[in-house]
Design an enzyme around this catalytic site. Structure first.
Site, PDB file in Angstrom:
ATOM      1  N   GLU A   1      -3.237  33.368 -14.315  1.00  0.00           N
ATOM      2  CA  GLU A   1      -3.113  34.315 -13.211  1.00  0.00           C
ATOM      3  C   GLU A   1      -1.735  34.981 -13.222  1.00  0.00           C
ATOM      4  O   GLU A   1      -1.588  36.154 -12.935  1.00  0.00           O
ATOM      5  CB  GLU A   1      -3.343  33.557 -11.896  1.00  0.00           C
ATOM      6  CG  GLU A   1      -3.349  34.430 -10.670  1.00  0.00           C
ATOM      7  CD  GLU A   1      -3.954  33.712  -9.463  1.00  0.00           C
ATOM      8  OE1 GLU A   1      -4.498  32.614  -9.626  1.00  0.00           O
ATOM      9  OE2 GLU A   1      -3.855  34.277  -8.370  1.00  0.00           O
TER      10      GLU A   1
ATOM     11  N   GLN B   1     -12.617  32.744  -6.752  1.00  0.00           N
ATOM     12  CA  GLN B   1     -11.663  31.644  -6.847  1.00  0.00           C
ATOM     13  C   GLN B   1     -11.559  30.952  -5.497  1.00  0.00           C
ATOM     14  O   GLN B   1     -11.165  31.575  -4.509  1.00  0.00           O
ATOM     15  CB  GLN B   1     -10.300  32.222  -7.254  1.00  0.00           C
ATOM     16  CG  GLN B   1      -9.187  31.203  -7.366  1.00  0.00           C
ATOM     17  CD  GLN B   1      -7.884  31.867  -7.786  1.00  0.00           C
ATOM     18  OE1 GLN B   1      -7.655  33.035  -7.496  1.00  0.00           O
ATOM     19  NE2 GLN B   1      -7.023  31.138  -8.462  1.00  0.00           N
TER      20      GLN B   1
END
Ligand SMILES: Cc1cc2nc3c(=O)[nH]c(=O)nc-3n(C[C@H](O)[C@H](O)[C@H](O)COP(=O)(O)OP(=O)(O)OC[C@H]3O[C@@H](n4cnc5c(N)ncnc54)[C@H](O)[C@@H]3O)c2cc1C
Ligand SMILES: Cc1cc2nc3c(=O)[nH]c(=O)nc-3n(C[C@H](O)[C@H](O)[C@H](O)COP(=O)(O)OP(=O)(O)OC[C@H]3O[C@@H](n4cnc5c(N)ncnc54)[C@H](O)[C@@H]3O)c2cc1C
Lengths: 374, 402
Positions: free
Chosen positions: B251, B132
């Site tokens: 997330e 990420q």
């Protein structure tokens, strides 16, 4: 303690939660609670009758004795919602007295009292004494038996709503062991009651002097079951106190958040300051944990061993959660928080009452240590 | 869809339990990471990659994802069961956390058919590791301020800038990348775009960063005129913030669709009880000290609350007041809890709490000390606890922005 804790929720709990939420909000809003602070009785008879009609006092009593036949798990959402609006009254003490009679009463006592209690006869518990020990087995009030008569002596403290209760469930020391006896309020002489000044102004608490009170031995609960009944009442009370505290914590947080959303200082809403935002989030998170423990305790209440563990945890957590939320509620209301008009004090006073009935958080954890850390 | 019978579920549970009992390797002979953010050696990486693939092949990962893209096509209930059994068997964590938990669900949710076909199976099998690229040296919490540039050049995009704290950046084949495509946009959020960007191209370099534990685990990524194909753009140009926010919802666990497995292992307060038996105070087991007992019980209560919160989260009447609350609170609660738990384990050891991994006299090989230092990965990574409190305050309690 099993490593994986469990939780479940019955259809009946869901319905009662729903009904109780609306009922308590409509019948006992905070203005109502405040209007009763100065009232001698401390609760509204009309609301009491309505609750009786709704069957709430019968929830955890079997059908054969006039009850609905559910359990303590179903009482929890009701008391939680009462806690949410800070409703006061003899609901919990009556429920607990019924539980004691159910567990340790003779057939005759069950027939005689349970249906009445389900229908709205009020009862209270006289289990605490001036020594202040949370161990309900520590009983100094005495009873002496002569034939069919018991002669009582000694003082009980924190007897809630004694003035308006019809029945008192009293613990006494009889032949060297604790015993439980049902005493009709009418058997008490003039002057036996003294109203105590207590921190939670919504409650009515009395000292009862039993010196010279004589009752029939018919009122004695089964001696073989006394100890079990005391334990059961202690745990039922802890469970319902947890419910009350969880409800109160939720509304205390809501109340404070409302203020943080409206009050401005330095040109900004004070809720935008992290010095206030972060602790109120911590209070909220603490409340969420307490509520999960509460419904775990309700779900496991009848499980041997697991029920006690879950209930003591619930009591410890709910006490900590409400204390913290209410303490911060006072602080975050600034000067207004320091006034009698601000509801923050109602929550803080209530938390100090509830925490200190049936064992505070540290006491519960000490008990848990004995149960879990062998 | 026909209703699933209790029997089907319990059969599935039995099968899963048996499979994990048979296939879980308890001790590979080297230290395994407690979280996906701690994969520091090739040995750990290879072991975990093989494990994930094995779980996937057996059907216990991605069980509820669509069959067309490599999933099992079952109801989410089955995946929940598989994950529970994996936890019971104390299985290792799932390696490809960012692929599985953020990129994968995002692609299934917002991606094109082409993107789903291209990426999902590799995510599940751990063939394609994802990282990420959100944080930058200057912009961590203030994610919307990201400055890494993506400029269109013919059919391609050309990247310049740097991303930092990139977990598994050195192993990743793809990065979910937030980059600035329009520096002149009316506000900082409007100028961002979102890419599913390959890592193995010229001009992309990763440099390992050493963690406070002394190990390696994350990287800094440098982009120097790195050229990636035009179809790496996800969604529309300039829509990057919206896509990034959606990613963060995955997330933070407020959006479902998780493929299963777990990416962080919770230490167990019961293990600390064992430590408290071994460690001493005044010549007696520390477990006999009333203050220590009290602290231990408090930690056990909290550990249980975390389990119960996630279970209560599925009971609708008990969460209807504030529906996002438990999901948003769980990261804050769980990560802060782990930090305090590990810290307590160190203080319990008295003077020997000062030992570290490698010292033969350390309790439990010094792993508590390592776990404590590592526990900050989770109170900082994925949004710090302070940012998480802001989010809960604003989104759950409705407080004004900080
Ligand atoms: C017992 C008592 C006696 C007093 N006597 C006097 C007196 O004699 N004369 C007099 O003039 N005043 C007096 N005061 C008033 C006192 O000074 C104010 O109450 C105090 O300054 C707070 O202001 P406030 O009540 O308006 O709260 P607010 O300013 O509205 O504050 C509300 C909450 O927000 C917090 N807060 C506000 N701004 C910020 C910020 N920027 N950052 C972080 N948190 C913030 C506060 O800490 C508080 O928790 C007295 C107050 C009390 C309680
Ligand atoms: C182990 C690990 C793995 C990571 N993996 C990745 C990854 O794979 N990909 C990726 O993109 N990023 C990753 N990160 C980065 C992570 O998301 C950032 O570190 C985090 O968002 C914080 O940003 P920062 O480090 O710039 O700290 P800063 O934003 O500079 O924060 C410094 C301090 O200020 C506080 N702070 C900042 N802003 C506020 C505010 N508004 N209110 C209150 N407090 C504030 C923070 O809480 C912190 O305590 C990882 C980090 C770690 C530790």
């Amino acid at each position: 303690m099993t490593k994986r804790a469990t939780i479940g929720f019955s259809e009946e709990q869901a319905q009662l939660l729903d009904v109780a939420t609306t009922f308590c909000r409509d019948k006992s809003p905070i203005e109502k609670v405040r209007s009763l602070l100065e009232d001698e009785r401390g609760y509204d008879e009309a609301i009491w009758s309505e609750m009786a009609e709704l069957g709430w006092l019968a929830i955890a009593v079997p059908e054969e004795f006039g009850g609905i036949g559910l359990g303590m798990a179903e009482v929890v959402p009701v008391v939680e919602q009462m806690g949410r609006t800070m409703m006061a009254g003899p609901f919990v003490s009556t429920t607990l007295a019924a539980q004691a009679i159910l567990l340790a009463g003779t057939d005759g006592q069950k027939q005689k009292h349970l249906a009445d209690l389900c229908a709205g006869t009020k009862a209270t518990l006289a289990l605490s004494e001036p020594h202040g020990d949370w161990d309900l087995g520590h009983v100094e009030c005495a009873a002496e038996r002569t034939g069919d008569t018991l002669k009582l002596s000694g003082r009980k403290t924190f007897v809630e709503n004694a003035e308006t209760a019809d029945l008192l469930l009293v613990s006494v020391s009889l032949d060297g062991a604790p015993a439980l006896v049902v005493v009709e309020r009418s058997a008490l002489p003039e002057g036996a009651l003294r109203r105590e000044v207590v921190i939670d102004e919504t409650r009515r608490s009395y000292q009862v002097t039993f010196d010279g009170v004589e009752v029939s031995t018919d009122g004695l609960l089964d001696p073989a079951l006394t100890s079990a009944a005391l334990t059961h009442v202690d745990l039922c009370a802890s469970l319902l106190l947890s419910a009350e505290m969880c409800g109160a914590a939720a509304s205390c947080i809501d109340y404070t958040v409302d203020y943080l959303q409206t009050r401005k200082q330095f040109g900004k809403k004070i809720g935008s300051y992290q010095a206030l935002k972060h602790p109120i989030v911590d209070a909220h998170v603490g409340y969420e944990q307490a509520r999960s423990h509460l419904y775990c305790a309700a779900f496991n209440f009848t499980q041997q061993g697991e029920g006690e563990v879950a209930t003591r945890i619930a009591k410890a957590q709910a006490g900590d959660a409400l204390s913290f939320a209410a303490d911060r509620a006072i602080q975050f209301h600034g000067g207004f928080g320091f006034t009698h008009d601000c509801d923050a004090q109602l929550y803080r006073r209530r938390s100090l009452w509830c925490e200190n009935q049936h064992g505070d958080a540290a006491y519960q954890r000490a008990k848990l240590a004995d149960l879990l850390l062998q | 869809m026909s209703a699933i019978s209790e029997k089907e579920l319990s059969d599935y549970r039995n099968e899963a339990a048996a499979w994990f009992a048979e296939n879980t390797i308890a001790d590979p002979g080297f230290m395994l990471p407690l979280t996906f953010m701690e994969v520091g050696t090739d040995q750990q990486f290879e072991f975990l990659r093989e494990w994930q693939n094995k779980v996937y092949e057996a059907g216990y990962l991605g069980a509820a994802w669509p069959k067309a893209y490599g999933g099992g096509g079952l109801d989410q209930k089955f995946q929940t069961i598989a994950t529970e059994e994996m936890a019971k068997a104390n299985g290792p964590i799932m390696l490809n956390a960012i692929g599985l938990n953020w990129a994968g669900p995002l692609i299934l949710d917002m991606g094109t058919e082409e993107e789903r076909n291209r990426y999902i199976k590799g995510i599940l099998s751990a063939e394609d590791i994802w990282c990420q690229g959100f944080s930058e040296p200057e912009n961590g919490s203030d994610l919307g301020n990201a400055q890494t540039k993506a400029v269109r050049d013919g059919d391609d995009w050309v990247l310049n800038g740097s991303k930092i704290w990139t977990t598994q950046g050195n192993y990743a084949k793809y990065m979910i990348l937030l980059a600035r495509t329009n520096p002149d946009a009316p506000n900082k959020y409007a100028g961002l775009s979102f890419f599913l960007s390959p890592m193995h191209v010229d001009g992309v370099e990763t440099v390992p960063i050493r963690k406070l534990t002394g190990e390696y685990g994350f990287t800094q990524t440098f982009f120097t005129d790195a050229r990636i194909p035009g179809d790496c753009l996800m969604g529309e140009e300039g829509e990057g913030w919206r896509v990034a926010m959606r990613t963060l919802e995955y997330e933070r666990g407020v959006r479902g669709g998780q493929p299963g497995g777990y990416v962080m292992r919770a230490s167990d307060p019961f293990e600390i009880v064992e430590l408290a038996r071994k460690a001493t105070r005044g010549g007696k087991p520390a477990l006999e000290d009333p203050v220590i007992k009290d602290q231990l019980i408090q930690l056990m209560i909290e550990a249980r609350a975390l389990q119960l919160n996630s279970k209560r989260g599925h009971i609708q009447p008990l969460v209807q007041d504030k529906p996002a609350s438990l999901a948003l609170s769980s990261k804050l609660m769980a990560t802060e809890f782990m930090r305090r738990l590990n810290e307590f384990a160190i203080t319990l050891q008295g003077q020997r709490g000062a030992y570290y991994v490698g010292e033969p006299d350390a309790y439990d090989k010094g792993l508590w000390q390592r776990a404590y230092l590592n526990s900050f990965s989770a109170t900082i990574g994925g949004g710090t606890s302070q940012i998480q409190r802001n989010i809960i305050g604003e989104h759950v309690l409705g407080l004004p922005k900080s």
